[in-house]
Write a protein that holds these residues in place. Structure first.
Motif, PDB file in Angstrom:
ATOM      1  N   LYS A 182       0.848  -1.192   0.000  1.00  0.00           N
ATOM      2  CA  LYS A 182       0.000   0.000   0.000  1.00  0.00           C
ATOM      3  C   LYS A 182       0.885   1.244   0.000  1.00  0.00           C
ATOM      4  O   LYS A 182       1.733   1.415   0.879  1.00  0.00           O
ATOM      5  CB  LYS A 182      -0.900   0.012   1.240  1.00  0.00           C
ATOM      6  CG  LYS A 182      -1.822   1.228   1.323  1.00  0.00           C
ATOM      7  CD  LYS A 182      -2.647   1.192   2.591  1.00  0.00           C
ATOM      8  CE  LYS A 182      -3.540   2.418   2.692  1.00  0.00           C
ATOM      9  NZ  LYS A 182      -4.333   2.413   3.954  1.00  0.00           N
ATOM     10  N   PRO A 183       0.702   2.138  -0.982  1.00  0.00           N
ATOM     11  CA  PRO A 183       1.494   3.373  -0.965  1.00  0.00           C
ATOM     12  C   PRO A 183       1.048   4.300   0.163  1.00  0.00           C
ATOM     13  O   PRO A 183      -0.141   4.378   0.485  1.00  0.00           O
ATOM     14  CB  PRO A 183       1.203   3.989  -2.340  1.00  0.00           C
ATOM     15  CG  PRO A 183      -0.133   3.449  -2.722  1.00  0.00           C
ATOM     16  CD  PRO A 183      -0.208   2.072  -2.143  1.00  0.00           C
ATOM     17  N   THR A 184       2.001   4.979   0.773  1.00  0.00           N
ATOM     18  CA  THR A 184       1.692   5.948   1.828  1.00  0.00           C
ATOM     19  C   THR A 184       2.014   7.380   1.415  1.00  0.00           C
ATOM     20  O   THR A 184       1.463   8.325   1.968  1.00  0.00           O
ATOM     21  CB  THR A 184       2.479   5.604   3.101  1.00  0.00           C
ATOM     22  OG1 THR A 184       3.885   5.563   2.799  1.00  0.00           O
ATOM     23  CG2 THR A 184       2.041   4.248   3.657  1.00  0.00           C
ATOM     24  N   ASP A 185       2.907   7.531   0.446  1.00  0.00           N
ATOM     25  CA  ASP A 185       3.233   8.870  -0.058  1.00  0.00           C
ATOM     26  C   ASP A 185       3.899   8.701  -1.416  1.00  0.00           C
ATOM     27  O   ASP A 185       4.886   7.967  -1.542  1.00  0.00           O
ATOM     28  CB  ASP A 185       4.178   9.597   0.904  1.00  0.00           C
ATOM     29  CG  ASP A 185       4.590  10.962   0.366  1.00  0.00           C
ATOM     30  OD1 ASP A 185       3.711  11.722  -0.074  1.00  0.00           O
ATOM     31  OD2 ASP A 185       5.806  11.251   0.372  1.00  0.00           O
ATOM     32  N   THR A 186       3.365   9.371  -2.422  1.00  0.00           N
ATOM     33  CA  THR A 186       3.961   9.303  -3.753  1.00  0.00           C
ATOM     34  C   THR A 186       4.206  10.711  -4.274  1.00  0.00           C
ATOM     35  O   THR A 186       3.477  11.651  -3.936  1.00  0.00           O
ATOM     36  CB  THR A 186       3.051   8.542  -4.738  1.00  0.00           C
ATOM     37  OG1 THR A 186       1.785   9.202  -4.831  1.00  0.00           O
ATOM     38  CG2 THR A 186       2.824   7.113  -4.280  1.00  0.00           C
ATOM     39  N   PHE A 187       5.214  10.850  -5.097  1.00  0.00           N
ATOM     40  CA  PHE A 187       5.615  12.171  -5.576  1.00  0.00           C
ATOM     41  C   PHE A 187       6.222  12.037  -6.967  1.00  0.00           C
ATOM     42  O   PHE A 187       7.039  11.145  -7.216  1.00  0.00           O
ATOM     43  CB  PHE A 187       6.633  12.778  -4.619  1.00  0.00           C
ATOM     44  CG  PHE A 187       7.272  14.046  -5.112  1.00  0.00           C
ATOM     45  CD1 PHE A 187       6.573  15.245  -5.112  1.00  0.00           C
ATOM     46  CD2 PHE A 187       8.586  14.051  -5.572  1.00  0.00           C
ATOM     47  CE1 PHE A 187       7.168  16.417  -5.560  1.00  0.00           C
ATOM     48  CE2 PHE A 187       9.186  15.215  -6.023  1.00  0.00           C
ATOM     49  CZ  PHE A 187       8.470  16.397  -6.017  1.00  0.00           C
ATOM     50  N   ILE A 188       5.798  12.893  -7.869  1.00  0.00           N
ATOM     51  CA  ILE A 188       6.359  12.941  -9.223  1.00  0.00           C
ATOM     52  C   ILE A 188       6.733  14.385  -9.546  1.00  0.00           C
ATOM     53  O   ILE A 188       5.930  15.305  -9.357  1.00  0.00           O
ATOM     54  CB  ILE A 188       5.364  12.433 -10.281  1.00  0.00           C
ATOM     55  CG1 ILE A 188       5.053  10.956 -10.072  1.00  0.00           C
ATOM     56  CG2 ILE A 188       5.922  12.641 -11.693  1.00  0.00           C
ATOM     57  CD1 ILE A 188       4.009  10.410 -11.017  1.00  0.00           C
ATOM     58  N   GLY A 198      11.075  11.297  -8.587  1.00  0.00           N
ATOM     59  CA  GLY A 198      10.026  11.148  -7.589  1.00  0.00           C
ATOM     60  C   GLY A 198      10.339  10.076  -6.582  1.00  0.00           C
ATOM     61  O   GLY A 198      11.464   9.565  -6.497  1.00  0.00           O
ATOM     62  N   HIS A 199       9.330   9.743  -5.809  1.00  0.00           N
ATOM     63  CA  HIS A 199       9.493   8.667  -4.835  1.00  0.00           C
ATOM     64  C   HIS A 199       8.168   7.961  -4.606  1.00  0.00           C
ATOM     65  O   HIS A 199       7.096   8.482  -4.906  1.00  0.00           O
ATOM     66  CB  HIS A 199      10.059   9.188  -3.511  1.00  0.00           C
ATOM     67  CG  HIS A 199       9.153  10.161  -2.795  1.00  0.00           C
ATOM     68  ND1 HIS A 199       9.495  11.486  -2.591  1.00  0.00           N
ATOM     69  CD2 HIS A 199       7.924  10.024  -2.226  1.00  0.00           C
ATOM     70  CE1 HIS A 199       8.526  12.102  -1.941  1.00  0.00           C
ATOM     71  NE2 HIS A 199       7.556  11.221  -1.692  1.00  0.00           N
ATOM     72  N   ARG A 200       8.281   6.778  -4.092  1.00  0.00           N
ATOM     73  CA  ARG A 200       7.120   5.989  -3.671  1.00  0.00           C
ATOM     74  C   ARG A 200       7.411   5.423  -2.286  1.00  0.00           C
ATOM     75  O   ARG A 200       8.245   4.542  -2.139  1.00  0.00           O
ATOM     76  CB  ARG A 200       6.824   4.848  -4.651  1.00  0.00           C
ATOM     77  CG  ARG A 200       5.550   4.058  -4.320  1.00  0.00           C
ATOM     78  CD  ARG A 200       5.334   2.922  -5.330  1.00  0.00           C
ATOM     79  NE  ARG A 200       4.027   2.304  -5.175  1.00  0.00           N
ATOM     80  CZ  ARG A 200       3.760   1.258  -4.370  1.00  0.00           C
ATOM     81  NH1 ARG A 200       4.737   0.728  -3.645  1.00  0.00           N
ATOM     82  NH2 ARG A 200       2.541   0.757  -4.292  1.00  0.00           N
ATOM     83  N   MET A 201       6.736   5.965  -1.296  1.00  0.00           N
ATOM     84  CA  MET A 201       6.832   5.432   0.059  1.00  0.00           C
ATOM     85  C   MET A 201       5.656   4.477   0.250  1.00  0.00           C
ATOM     86  O   MET A 201       4.534   4.752  -0.202  1.00  0.00           O
ATOM     87  CB  MET A 201       6.782   6.547   1.099  1.00  0.00           C
ATOM     88  CG  MET A 201       7.703   7.711   0.821  1.00  0.00           C
ATOM     89  SD  MET A 201       9.442   7.239   0.654  1.00  0.00           S
ATOM     90  CE  MET A 201      10.223   8.850   0.614  1.00  0.00           C
TER      91      MET A 201
END
Length: 757
Positions: A182-188, A198-201
């Motif tokens: 389950k993603p908790t924080d995504t950024f592009i 970006g990142h995928r936490m």
């Protein structure tokens, strides 16, 4: 020089010293024998995608539909693909990772289905799909797009060949998740018309996962749309973030996408591309294949049976898919945290591996048995790094890992099996900080977690109301780890610790019921639980029953034989293990697969049991069973694994057993003999020495070992020392169609009070 080598080879052939099969083995390409689809059907839970040996990236197709069969993202029986994500687990029962999904589309097809959460997808056909080490390709039939994947250690590389279309798109989906993930924080962030960062936490089986990326496109996109939770023009942050890149393409136009990964920063991910993937797709693919070829060349087998060679080299390939690289090229990585996502006080969340590569994805309950002993034979450069990685986890969390991945402790399964891995490496001469290693082993066995406090107090783990109490299994696994620590302490002169942990290693006896000759659960009062049905699957045995775990006293096989009633009674009980089949009405759990009587090859506690006949002077029964398991439980087909491949353990059992070897006690420095699968096999060991295993009188009907010689000297034992292999030389099995009669009184058996060096 090449001409001279060729003439020499011809001369050797003329004088008849090399068979045609041996000639082919001299310079054949071994990657052609690898079938990455083995295990993608049935319970294997493997993936077919592109990866490097022990690499950070596992770029593989995703069906996009959850479920046990799709734990690795891909299931051979399915007919759609929803994209290609960059991280996957190999052969586990845990549904996690699937980071950064990429899917190319165009105007030809727009259907969506609820089953894959209305993501874009395409139908595909196995006739238009293929895979080899570090390469995967498939035709996305609904779009007319060919997708190709390759990889470096830290970079996933896509190549898409498009048809003529004015509405070609590439979707990059950070919100995509499957199973436990389950993603908790995504950024592009759009850096320019060719680069994304970006990142995928995320959280899942492993908590507090952090993955940063940089993605570079060989063709600039004309425009883009950003979404979060299906809302267009969303802010750059969110938990369900994706971007759609728009293109116009002409017929057969290719776009290459390079995705660097890092647990620290997008800049580090971009640096990985600069260092590792600064070339075109075909060059990167060829370089990756050369790396795989070199790895496979470490063991060369002689056989005219292509099927057997395919299984063998695929298993060798799969043995190298975990542990996985975790540190960046500069040594930085996200420090380990506990199963709640917490960091140890005083530890920076970014750590530094100095002078080694940091690895993770340690499925230790599985892999301590055969995979790590195999690595000590063929991965001498990586074993110290793996041990240092385990020790780094200890420094960052206060305990050695149980089952760690992505810098997070999952606390899945039981025991402290980083201990035998470390102790085995120490006695085999691998270099690392010994004082730190000893402290880590000792302290990890003295914590008050995972019922170790009750174990220390009572000498066994009593039953409780926990749904995974696993009391008998925990007692046995802890006792084995204690033996390893005792041997470590003895060698370091820590006499008090030696005596303490040696006494603890005998705790298995506290659950031995002499009245019925079973290892049986006890309550806190010390009373055996009744009624007791050995074949029943209960909360007291970890993914097993009493039959499976009866033999898990690897540190004291003579003691177990004596408790059972002597060699004859022990042999009878072994016979029953392999003949007492489950009834049709018995309810078998999902992990009881590969059954031969009560033996379950699909689950790890059974893996050493066939070799125990050696300990009662009946090695011919070991030889019969090992042959049966190799032939029945491993196939050159998608459902070729009888159970979860489990990060290299299932494949490592096969590799060692095909060579005629297996470590019953994975930390004793010896390998017990079975029988060789091939007429000849050569292992490249330290300093490019070669250890050769030959089978004389080799043939299908000659399954039995009549005698064994090492460098011309006849052995009176059914095991070989690790150091004897590492010195190079020749081991010869003389085969026969008749079982050998063993004089037990003249046979040397492994001494449970020592480690062989």
């Amino acid at each position: 020089m090449r001409l001279y080598s060729f003439l020499l080879l011809i001369l050797v052939l003329v004088i008849g010293c090399v068979t045609p099969a041996e000639k082919e083995a001299l310079d054949e390409k071994l990657t052609r024998y690898v079938n990455p689809f083995i295990g993608t059907d049935g319970p294997g839970n493997t993936y077919p995608g592109a990866t490097m040996p022990y690499g950070m990236v596992q770029l593989s197709p995703d069906i996009g539909i959850p479920g046990w069969d799709r734990i690795a993202g891909y299931y051979y029986q399915d007919s759609i693909i929803s994209g290609f994500s960059h991280t996957h687990l190999t052969g586990t029962g845990a549904g996690d990772l699937y980071d950064i999904l990429v899917m190319p589309t165009n105007s030809r097809f727009s259907e969506r289905i609820q089953e894959n959460n209305h993501k874009p997808f395409s139908r595909f056909d196995h006739d238009q799909e293929g895979a080899s080490p570090a390469y995967y390709w498939v035709d996305l039939l609904d779009y007319g797009i060919k997708a190709e994947m390759t990889a470096t250690s830290r970079v996933g590389v896509h190549r898409y060949t498009f048809p003529n279309d004015k509405k070609t798109q590439i979707h990059v989906d950070l919100g995509y998740s499957l199973n436990w993930d389950k993603p908790t924080d995504t950024f592009i962030k759009v850096i320019n018309d060719s680069i994304l960062q970006g990142h995928r936490m995320s959280t899942g089986w492993a908590r507090n996962q952090r993955l940063f990326f940089e993605m570079r496109f060989s063709k600039p996109f004309t425009s883009y749309e950003v979404y979060d939770d299906k809302k267009k023009d969303a802010p750059s942050n969110g938990i369900d973030h994706k971007i759609i890149l728009n293109y116009e393409t002409v017929e057969n136009e290719q776009i290459v996408v390079k995705t660097g990964l890092s647990s620290v920063s997008s800049e580090a991910a971009g640096k990985a591309i600069d260092i590792e993937a600064n070339a075109d797709f075909d060059t990167i693919r060829k370089q990756a294949e050369l790396v795989w070829e070199n790895e496979l060349q470490k063991i060369k087998v002689v056989s005219e049976d292509v099927n057997k060679k395919t299984i063998f080299y695929t298993m060798l390939f799969q043995s190298m898919l975990a542990p996985t690289l975790y540190s960046d090229s500069n040594g930085q990585y996200k420090a380990a945290n506990d199963d709640q996502g917490n960091y140890r006080e005083g530890v920076d969340t970014v750590a530094q591996a100095i002078g080694y590569n940091r690895y993770d994805t340690f499925s230790l309950w599985d892999t301590f048995r055969a995979a790590h002993p195999l690595y000590t034979l063929i991965q001498p450069d990586k074993v110290p790094d793996m041990v240092k990685s385990l020790l780094a986890h200890y420094q960052e969390t206060g305990v050695l890992p149980v089952w760690s991945m992505q810098g997070s402790e999952t606390n899945m399964m039981i025991g402290y099996h980083a201990v035998p891995v470390i102790v085995d490496a120490y006695f085999k001469g691998y270099e690392f900080d010994v004082s730190l290693a000893y402290r880590a082993c000792k302290e990890s066995a003295m914590v008050d977690e995972r019922q170790i406090d009750r174990y220390k107090e009572k000498g066994y783990v009593p039953v409780d109301e926990h749904h995974e109490n696993w009391s008998v299994s925990k007692t046995l696994e802890y006792a084995f780890g204690d033996w390893c620590i005792a041997m470590f302490a003895k060698d370091l002169g820590e006499q008090e610790d030696y005596e303490y942990f040696l006494a603890r290693s005998q705790n298995w006896k506290n659950l031995y019921n002499e009245k019925n000759a079973w290892l049986q659960p006890k309550n806190a009062k010390g009373e055996f639980l009744t009624p007791f049905i050995p074949k029943a699957y209960t909360p007291y045995f970890c993914e097993s029953n009493a039959w499976h775990y009866y033999w898990s006293v690897q540190q004291d096989i003579p003691g177990l034989i004596n408790a059972t009633g002597g060699m004859e009674r022990f042999e009878q009980k072994l016979d029953s293990m392999f003949s007492y089949a489950a009834l049709p009405e018995d309810e078998l759990p999902i992990f009881s697969t590969g059954m031969i009587g009560q033996y379950a090859h699909g689950n790890e506690p059974s893996h050493h049991v066939a070799y125990l006949y050696n300990y009662v002077g009946k090695p011919h029964k070991t030889q019969e069973l090992v042959k049966k398991i190799r032939e029945e439980q491993y196939k050159n087909q998608p459902d070729g694994h009888c159970g979860n491949e489990d990060c290299g353990q299932m494949s490592s059992w096969y590799i060692l057993s095909a060579l005629g070897l297996y470590p019953v006690n994975a930390a004793q420095g010896i390998y017990d003999f079975g029988s060789p699968l091939f007429e000849k096999a050569s292992i490249r060991v330290l300093d490019d020495k070669v250890f050769t295993i030959e089978a004389k009188n080799f043939g299908e009907g000659n399954m039995y070992v009549k005698s064994i010689t090492l460098n011309g000297e006849t052995l009176n034992r059914w095991f070989i020392k690790h150091q004897e292999i590492m010195q190079g030389g020749t081991l010869v099995f003389e085969m026969s169609d008749t079982p050998a009669v063993v004089d037990v009184s003249a046979t040397e058996f492994p001494d449970p009070n020592k480690i062989y060096r």
